[in-house]
Design a protein around this motif. Structure first.
Motif, PDB file in Angstrom:
ATOM      1  N   SER A 151     -12.615   2.695   3.122  1.00 13.09           N
ATOM      2  CA  SER A 151     -13.401   3.494   4.070  1.00 13.09           C
ATOM      3  C   SER A 151     -12.494   4.203   5.066  1.00 13.09           C
ATOM      4  O   SER A 151     -12.724   5.364   5.417  1.00 13.09           O
ATOM      5  CB  SER A 151     -14.389   2.591   4.812  1.00 13.09           C
ATOM      6  N   LEU A 152     -11.470   3.499   5.533  1.00 13.88           N
ATOM      7  CA  LEU A 152     -10.518   4.107   6.472  1.00 13.88           C
ATOM      8  C   LEU A 152      -9.788   5.266   5.800  1.00 13.88           C
ATOM      9  O   LEU A 152      -9.644   6.356   6.380  1.00 13.88           O
ATOM     10  CB  LEU A 152      -9.527   3.053   6.959  1.00 13.88           C
ATOM     11  N   ASN A 210     -19.858   7.469   1.713  1.00 15.85           N
ATOM     12  CA  ASN A 210     -20.086   8.885   1.443  1.00 15.85           C
ATOM     13  C   ASN A 210     -21.488   9.145   0.919  1.00 15.85           C
ATOM     14  O   ASN A 210     -22.119  10.157   1.274  1.00 15.85           O
ATOM     15  CB  ASN A 210     -19.055   9.410   0.433  1.00 15.85           C
ATOM     16  N   MET A 211     -22.000   8.254   0.061  1.00 14.48           N
ATOM     17  CA  MET A 211     -23.342   8.477  -0.460  1.00 14.48           C
ATOM     18  C   MET A 211     -24.376   8.415   0.653  1.00 14.48           C
ATOM     19  O   MET A 211     -25.366   9.150   0.635  1.00 14.48           O
ATOM     20  CB  MET A 211     -23.656   7.472  -1.568  1.00 14.48           C
ATOM     21  N   ASN A 212     -24.159   7.533   1.647  1.00 15.63           N
ATOM     22  CA  ASN A 212     -25.062   7.504   2.800  1.00 15.63           C
ATOM     23  C   ASN A 212     -25.065   8.845   3.523  1.00 15.63           C
ATOM     24  O   ASN A 212     -26.114   9.397   3.863  1.00 15.63           O
ATOM     25  CB  ASN A 212     -24.643   6.400   3.777  1.00 15.63           C
ATOM     26  N   PRO A 258     -26.617   8.582  12.086  1.00 18.09           N
ATOM     27  CA  PRO A 258     -26.758  10.038  12.187  1.00 18.09           C
ATOM     28  C   PRO A 258     -27.484  10.498  13.445  1.00 18.09           C
ATOM     29  O   PRO A 258     -27.313  11.645  13.864  1.00 18.09           O
ATOM     30  CB  PRO A 258     -27.555  10.410  10.921  1.00 18.09           C
ATOM     31  N   ASP A 259     -28.300   9.635  14.059  1.00 24.95           N
ATOM     32  CA  ASP A 259     -28.884   9.984  15.356  1.00 24.95           C
ATOM     33  C   ASP A 259     -27.799  10.125  16.407  1.00 24.95           C
ATOM     34  O   ASP A 259     -27.824  11.033  17.245  1.00 24.95           O
ATOM     35  CB  ASP A 259     -29.879   8.903  15.808  1.00 24.95           C
ATOM     36  N   LEU A 260     -26.813   9.218  16.359  1.00 23.39           N
ATOM     37  CA  LEU A 260     -25.735   9.233  17.339  1.00 23.39           C
ATOM     38  C   LEU A 260     -24.715  10.333  17.053  1.00 23.39           C
ATOM     39  O   LEU A 260     -24.143  10.914  17.976  1.00 23.39           O
ATOM     40  CB  LEU A 260     -25.023   7.873  17.351  1.00 23.39           C
ATOM     41  N   ARG A 300     -19.432  11.619  11.616  1.00 22.16           N
ATOM     42  CA  ARG A 300     -20.141  10.445  11.099  1.00 22.16           C
ATOM     43  C   ARG A 300     -19.311   9.718  10.044  1.00 22.16           C
ATOM     44  O   ARG A 300     -19.291   8.490   9.995  1.00 22.16           O
ATOM     45  CB  ARG A 300     -21.476  10.875  10.520  1.00 22.16           C
ATOM     46  N   VAL A 301     -18.632  10.475   9.195  1.00 24.85           N
ATOM     47  CA  VAL A 301     -17.791   9.860   8.166  1.00 24.85           C
ATOM     48  C   VAL A 301     -16.714   9.000   8.807  1.00 24.85           C
ATOM     49  O   VAL A 301     -16.423   7.891   8.353  1.00 24.85           O
ATOM     50  CB  VAL A 301     -17.152  10.951   7.273  1.00 24.85           C
ATOM     51  N   ARG A 302     -16.135   9.490   9.897  1.00 22.82           N
ATOM     52  CA  ARG A 302     -15.079   8.718  10.562  1.00 22.82           C
ATOM     53  C   ARG A 302     -15.637   7.446  11.190  1.00 22.82           C
ATOM     54  O   ARG A 302     -15.011   6.387  11.134  1.00 22.82           O
ATOM     55  CB  ARG A 302     -14.400   9.584  11.627  1.00 22.82           C
ATOM     56  N   TRP A 303     -16.836   7.560  11.787  1.00 20.09           N
ATOM     57  CA  TRP A 303     -17.408   6.379  12.434  1.00 20.09           C
ATOM     58  C   TRP A 303     -17.927   5.357  11.430  1.00 20.09           C
ATOM     59  O   TRP A 303     -18.145   4.191  11.775  1.00 20.09           O
ATOM     60  CB  TRP A 303     -18.533   6.804  13.382  1.00 20.09           C
ATOM     61  N   GLN A 304     -18.137   5.766  10.183  1.00 13.53           N
ATOM     62  CA  GLN A 304     -18.559   4.811   9.156  1.00 13.53           C
ATOM     63  C   GLN A 304     -17.495   3.735   8.933  1.00 13.53           C
ATOM     64  O   GLN A 304     -17.785   2.657   8.413  1.00 13.53           O
ATOM     65  CB  GLN A 304     -18.816   5.541   7.826  1.00 13.53           C
ATOM     66  N   VAL A 305     -16.259   4.029   9.333  1.00 16.16           N
ATOM     67  CA  VAL A 305     -15.181   3.056   9.189  1.00 16.16           C
ATOM     68  C   VAL A 305     -15.500   1.787   9.975  1.00 16.16           C
ATOM     69  O   VAL A 305     -15.187   0.669   9.551  1.00 16.16           O
ATOM     70  CB  VAL A 305     -13.839   3.657   9.668  1.00 16.16           C
TER      71      VAL A 305
END
Length: 513
Positions: free
Chosen positions: A305-306, A365-367, A112-114, A121-126
């Motif tokens: 995740s994707l 998502n919970m993150n 989340p800093d980035l 952020r959801v997309r980068w969690q992939v």
């Protein structure tokens, strides 16, 4: 993000690669009394350090701790690879756990800093989920290959190139964001010590309770957990810069998310640990066959995740994705609980795949949701608490399911032997066959069959009956997990909603700029 993903892969790879080398390690180093501590030392150290370093990252920036975590973890891996004794190996595993806890507590909170915009952020969690999926899926096969061809020490040394690559990316490219803090930060050392004692005693109590029951040692651990936990809460109420800000728990949304994280940990770790036992011990598969059948679970975490990154940003009520995820986990548990030796294996693979997709919907998502609710000043500790509650859920879940499986299986074996043999033989063989290891290890099984034949007992019939009993016991344990997930499906409705608004770029100061 590549550096953070490699850090995540490092943890996932280590957990799965090393597990396949444990028999070889025990054969060379002996020291069976330390066998259980191979896993416990790592878990204990990581559970303790995750929330502490998550909070320190909020105060001092996350980059120094991510760098220190990679160095610690990689150096500890080398120490594991050259360990001359089992005790040395266990101590090095504990040091690995410290590095792993620092990684989990800080690397996830760096995202989340980035990317302040939660949709981005959801997309980068992939990337994170993909790295975890690759590490988890490749681990068992890689561990078996390395252990067979290059010895068990190579299963630890394989962390070295991954760690060095991650270290380069993090040092070279990760900014060190630090939020402005009024006045000098006074680290809550007393709170950190009390939290460490409480979590450590809880972890040891959870491990000992199924095996020993309420013995003196277990009761002492339980009382110490409660006393240190109460002292920790009192300390945090007075601390100027607490390790765990108790105000977080005044928010009912966060409390529900932490509870859901714990339940997700129950499901994830129970499926990871007991699906292979069902396949190897219950169905008589080889470790390689069982690994291939169980592969859809970690692979589909990345796939889920994707898929999630394309769905959740389009939902008017993003928390709906959590309901879908937990429902898929429920399908996975029920599918495993209804699988028998004659069931087509494709159905089990589909069930495990559903569990993987469900975890892909839930974990990332919970993150993001907890970060949005907690606010930037609590990114680190909120994210770390999500990881900690998942670990605690995994500990409690596997201990509970393990107790159900062990007690049900041992009781069934004793009853079966009482009908098939004399009373004297029943007591003698019950202790031998109550350990499912005889169903998994080919050498132990062959020796047991020979001894049963010498005693005039139909060994194949007893072992076949034992397999059926183990299958039924695991089914009972997994149904317990299904009940926990059903509770999670209902609990999701307690979260009114979390809106993923687009946000401007971070205004947090980057150190040195």
């Amino acid at each position: 993000m590549l550096g953070i993903a490699l850090v995540n892969m490092l943890v996932a790879l280590d957990q799965t690669v090393v597990s396949t080398a444990l028999p070889s390690i025990l054969s060379e180093l002996e020291g069976f009394q330390y066998y259980a501590w191979m896993a416990s030392a790592y878990l204990l150290a990581s559970v303790v350090t995750v929330p502490i370093f998550g909070r320190l990252g909020d105060y001092f920036g996350r980059k120094p701790f991510v760098v220190a975590a990679v160095i610690t973890f990689t150096a500890a891996s080398v120490l594991c690879g050259i360990a001359p004794s089992m005790l040395t190996l266990v101590l090095a595993r504990g040091l690995q756990g410290v590095g792993g806890g620092m990684m989990v507590g800080t690397a996830f909170a760096a995202i989340p800093d980035l990317f302040p915009d939660p949709r981005t952020r959801v997309r980068w969690q992939v990337v994170m989920a993909g790295a975890y999926g690759i590490g988890t899926a490749a681990g068992p096969s890689l561990g078996g290959f390395l252990s067979e061809h290059y010895g068990w020490r190579s299963t630890f040394l394989v962390n070295l190139p991954v760690g060095l690559a991650g270290l380069y990316c993090v040092v070279r490219h990760l900014p060190n964001f630090r939020r402005a803090v009024q006045g000098k930060v006074r680290i809550d050392w007393l709170g950190a010590v009390l939290l460490s004692i409480a979590l450590a005693c809880l972890q040891m109590c959870v491990e000992d309770l199924p095996r020993r029951g309420l013995e003196t040692g277990t009761v002492v651990l339980l009382v110490t957990t409660l006393v240190s936990g109460a002292a920790f809460l009192a300390c945090e109420r007075r601390a100027l810069h607490p390790i765990v800000p108790l105000a977080l728990f005044d928010n009912s949304k966060l409390v529900v998310l932490f509870t859901l994280s714990m339940l997700a940990g129950v499901a994830m770790f129970s499926l990871i640990f007991f699906a292979p036992l069902l396949l190897q011990g219950g169905f008589g598969m080889s470790p390689q066959q069982a690994g291939l059948i169980a592969t859809p679970l970690p692979v589909c975490i990345a796939a889920g995740s994707l898929l999630n990154s394309h769905i959740v940003v389009r939902l008017k009520k993003p928390t709906t994705i959590l309901s879908a995820g937990f429902l898929l986990l429920l399908v996975a548990c029920l599918g495993v609980a209804m699988t028998y030796r004659y069931t087509p294996l494709l159905l089990l693979e589909i069930a495990l795949g559903c569990g993987g997709v469900g975890l892909g919907f839930v974990l990332n998502n919970m993150n993001v949701f907890v970060q949005e609710i907690a606010g930037r000043e609590n990114f680190g500790i909120a994210t770390a608490l999500m990881q900690s509650t998942r670990m605690v859920g995994g500990m409690i879940g596997t201990a509970a399911v393990g107790t159900i499986v062990a007690r049900s299986y041992a009781g069934g074996v004793s009853d079966a032997l009482a009908h098939l043999t004399t009373a004297t033989n029943a007591a003698q063989w019950s202790a031998r066959l109550s350990d499912p290891q005889v169903l998994i290890d080919a050498g132990t099984r062959a020796m047991t069959l020979t001894q049963l034949a010498e005693a005039g007992i139909d060994g194949p019939e007893i072992l076949n009956l034992s397999r059926q009993l183990l299958v039924g016991s695991i089914h009972t344990g997994v149904l317990f997990v299904a009940m926990a997930i059903a509770a999670a499906v209902i609990l999701v409705r307690r979260i009114p909603d979390v809106t993923l608004h687009a946000k401007p770029a971070s205004t947090v100061v980057e150190s040195g700029h």
